[in-house]
Design an enzyme around this catalytic site. Structure first.
Site, PDB file in Angstrom:
ATOM      1  CD  GLU A  84       0.502  -5.816   5.657  1.00 39.94           C
ATOM      2  OE1 GLU A  84      -0.269  -5.903   4.373  1.00 39.94           O
ATOM      3  OE2 GLU A  84       1.058  -6.906   5.646  1.00 39.94           O
ATOM      4  CB  ALA A 129      -0.831   0.023   1.231  1.00 41.03           C
TER       5      ALA A 129
END
Length: 265
Positions: free
Chosen positions: A139, A71
């Site tokens: 993440e 992302a």
């Protein structure tokens, strides 16, 4: 505003993309970070390809150097809880739209498939990996968790313990390990990733499209429930295919010519 997700639908005229195959290509250099625009263009591409009856198989591709390295962290860093409370659902649903394309989807992965990039590859039915590719859900190293399907699709694919290892540690996985644990389905030299995925898609593009859609629905939706519900779904989809021309073609060809020789419309 430049288009960040390109869609090419092959007609077989020049041989670059086989007839019946669509290529969805990420085009946000250098790393194809999945910002809001990319997410929404993926959603739009999925809707377009779902509706187009001429498209019978799909290849997801990020280019020769990288699939998607995750992302857009800079974009994330500017968002507070209130904003992300709304945006998290939008992010997840944009990739889910790709997962719900009712046609065979192959991810052709070069370079990095990390974070959101790995989650995008997980929406595909099959993953072709370059031998030098790196996979992972890092993440946790940002103090968050995967938010676009990683905690759900990854354990369904490789099992809970292996998924927790990757998610808890955030470590990268090379192509060899990815193949060993079932994260990818084929490992080839980087220069052959795209052509291998196209060849796989071309085979599906000549198959019975309604039966393939039913098979995908039976497997994917069956995994979301208990065995009894999955068996009922399978029986319903199985019976429904007896109303299709492809079923008539396939069975008649089998009787007259043997297996594997039917030409489906």
């Amino acid at each position: 505003m430049a288009q960040l997700v390109q869609v090419e639908i092959g007609d077989g005229s020049d041989g670059s993309v086989p007839a019946g195959v669509a290529v969805v290509r990420l085009d946000r250099p250098p790393m194809n970070a999945l910002n809001t625009q990319v997410q929404e263009e993926l959603r739009a591409a999925a809707a377009r390809l779902t509706a187009d009856a001429d498209v019978r198989a799909v290849v997801l591709f990020g280019g020769d150097k990288v699939f998607a390295a995750g992302a857009d962290v800079k974009e994330f860093s500017q968002q507070d809880h209130e904003t992300m409370f709304v945006d998290a659902g939008r992010l997840s649903s944009s990739l889910d739209a790709v997962a719900r394309i009712p046609k065979p989807v192959i991810a052709a992965v070069t370079g990095y498939a990390l974070g959101g990039g790995c989650e995008l590859a997980l929406t595909a039915d099959f993953r072709v990996s370059a031998d030098n590719a790196k996979w992972g859900q890092p993440e946790i190293l940002l103090g968050i968790i995967p938010g676009a399907g990683g905690t759900q699709r990854l354990p369904r694919l490789i099992g809970p313990a292996r998924a927790k290892d990757l998610i808890y540690t955030g470590r990268f996985v090379d192509a060899e390990e990815a193949l060993q644990i079932g994260l990818v389905d084929a490992v080839v030299p980087a220069a052959e990733v795209y052509s291998t995925a196209l060849a796989m898609a071309a085979k599906f593009a000549t198959g019975p499209s309604l039966a393939l859609a039913a098979a995908k629905a039976a497997v994917d939706e069956g995994l979301d429930g208990d065995l009894a519900s999955g068996l009922r779904l399978e029986a319903h989809l199985f019976a429904s295919l007896f109303a299709t021309e492809d079923r008539t073609t396939g069975m008649q060809s089998f009787i007259e010519n043997g297996p594997g020789k039917a030409v489906f419309k």
